[in-house]
Design an enzyme around this catalytic site. Structure first.
Site, PDB file in Angstrom:
ATOM      1  N   TYR A 170       0.864  -1.182   0.000  1.00  0.00           N
ATOM      2  CA  TYR A 170       0.000   0.000   0.000  1.00  0.00           C
ATOM      3  C   TYR A 170       0.900   1.232   0.000  1.00  0.00           C
ATOM      4  O   TYR A 170       1.514   1.563   1.012  1.00  0.00           O
ATOM      5  CB  TYR A 170      -0.913  -0.034   1.220  1.00  0.00           C
ATOM      6  N   LYS A 227      -1.116  -1.303  -4.237  1.00  0.00           N
ATOM      7  CA  LYS A 227      -2.250  -0.370  -4.186  1.00  0.00           C
ATOM      8  C   LYS A 227      -1.663   1.018  -4.346  1.00  0.00           C
ATOM      9  O   LYS A 227      -1.050   1.563  -3.425  1.00  0.00           O
ATOM     10  CB  LYS A 227      -3.009  -0.509  -2.866  1.00  0.00           C
ATOM     11  N   VAL A 256      -9.044  -1.013  -5.298  1.00  0.00           N
ATOM     12  CA  VAL A 256      -9.358  -1.096  -3.878  1.00  0.00           C
ATOM     13  C   VAL A 256     -10.282   0.075  -3.592  1.00  0.00           C
ATOM     14  O   VAL A 256      -9.856   1.225  -3.550  1.00  0.00           O
ATOM     15  CB  VAL A 256      -8.102  -1.039  -2.997  1.00  0.00           C
TER      16      VAL A 256
END
Length: 298
Positions: free
Chosen positions: A132, A160, A202
């Protein structure tokens, strides 16, 4: 390995601040019925840092039950690498399909420290990892160069991308091709990211509007970009609610109005009030009243 719409699910609480497993199960099933491709527990939207490790694992189990064989990931976001590794190990023992890792949440680690932290957490879990990268919220940037350095470890399977710079998606693909499954993590850049090669989303507002989110993704994958763009333009004011200090409260309000859930959050957060609430509610109610007719996705 992964692609599609992965909701960053919210955590539901009862009036006494305990976890509301029944409401979580109901809401997570709504996501699966709409056709999402996986669930991610206890991220920023899921108030992960406000939960104990035991609570996070309980939320993960609820996701696993709802996902019914589709991927269920646990977010690992800790101040210390040691605590992150302990949670990653527990996620593996609990049968998580993977973990999404925020490198450092309090101390703003330098590139060497960030890479070392990610490697340590991946080794502790020995599971597929979604990195992330969110330099805006967490002030730790996982750059293209760092992704290239980490590419020798096959456990790092996805990223992400939440840098808030749409050019970063193209930079990742140009440098690394399909080495990582590229997910967009910014709701109001999703169309743009999917248009330049992201294979996953996401998503946050998906919690209140799952069918519309899935429709945009599926239309983009089918090359029906104009149809996806029409829905996205309707969706944009809602998606902007995800890019806010109050994203948790905004999206829980949207869930309350759109799917009949509740707005309970864990302190220090409090539900929205005053002008901030009025503005968010106007946006949500206007969207509900003008909801588009979705095209046939078969």
């Amino acid at each position: 390995m992964w692609q599609g719409v992965f909701p960053a699910v919210s955590t539901k609480f009862k009036s006494d601040d305990s976890l509301d497993f029944g409401e979580m199960a109901r809401c997570y099933r709504l996501q699966m019925e709409a056709g999402v491709d996986g669930l991610i527990a206890c991220g920023s939207l899921g108030e992960g840092p406000m939960l104990s490790h035991d609570e996070r694992l309980d939320v993960l189990r609820t996701c696993q039950e709802a996902a019914a064989g589709k991927p269920a990931l646990l977010t690992v976001a800790e101040a210390s690498t040691r605590q992150a590794c302990l949670l990653a190990e527990r996620a593996a023992r609990a049968g998580a399909d993977g973990i999404m890792v925020v490198p450092s949440t309090i101390y703003h680690s330098n590139p060497k420290e960030t890479v070392a932290t990610l490697r340590a957490i991946a080794a502790a879990a020995d599971l597929p990892v979604m990195i992330y990268s969110n330099r805006v919220a967490y002030r730790v940037d996982v750059t293209v160069e760092m992704l290239e350095e980490l590419a020798d470890d096959a456990r790092f399977v996805a990223v992400k991308e939440s840098s808030d710079d749409i050019r970063r998606s193209t930079d990742i693909i140009n440098r690394l091709g399909t080495r990582y499954d590229l997910f967009t993590g910014v709701d109001n850049l999703a169309f743009e990211a999917l248009a330049v090669g992201a294979v996953g989303w996401v998503a946050g507002l998906v919690l209140a509007f799952p069918k519309e989110t899935v429709a945009i993704y599926q239309l983009m994958r089918a090359g029906r970009n104009a149809e996806a763009l029409a829905i996205y333009r309707w969706f944009r004011p809602l998606l902007d609610l995800d890019v806010s200090t109050y994203l948790v409260q905004n999206i829980k309000l949207a869930e309350a109005l759109a799917v009949g859930s509740n707005e309970r959050v864990r302190a220090p957060r409090m539900p929205l009030e005053g002008a901030v609430r009025e503005r968010a509610e106007r946006v949500i109610r206007a969207a509900i009243e003008t909801r588009p007719v979705l095209p046939d996705l078969q």
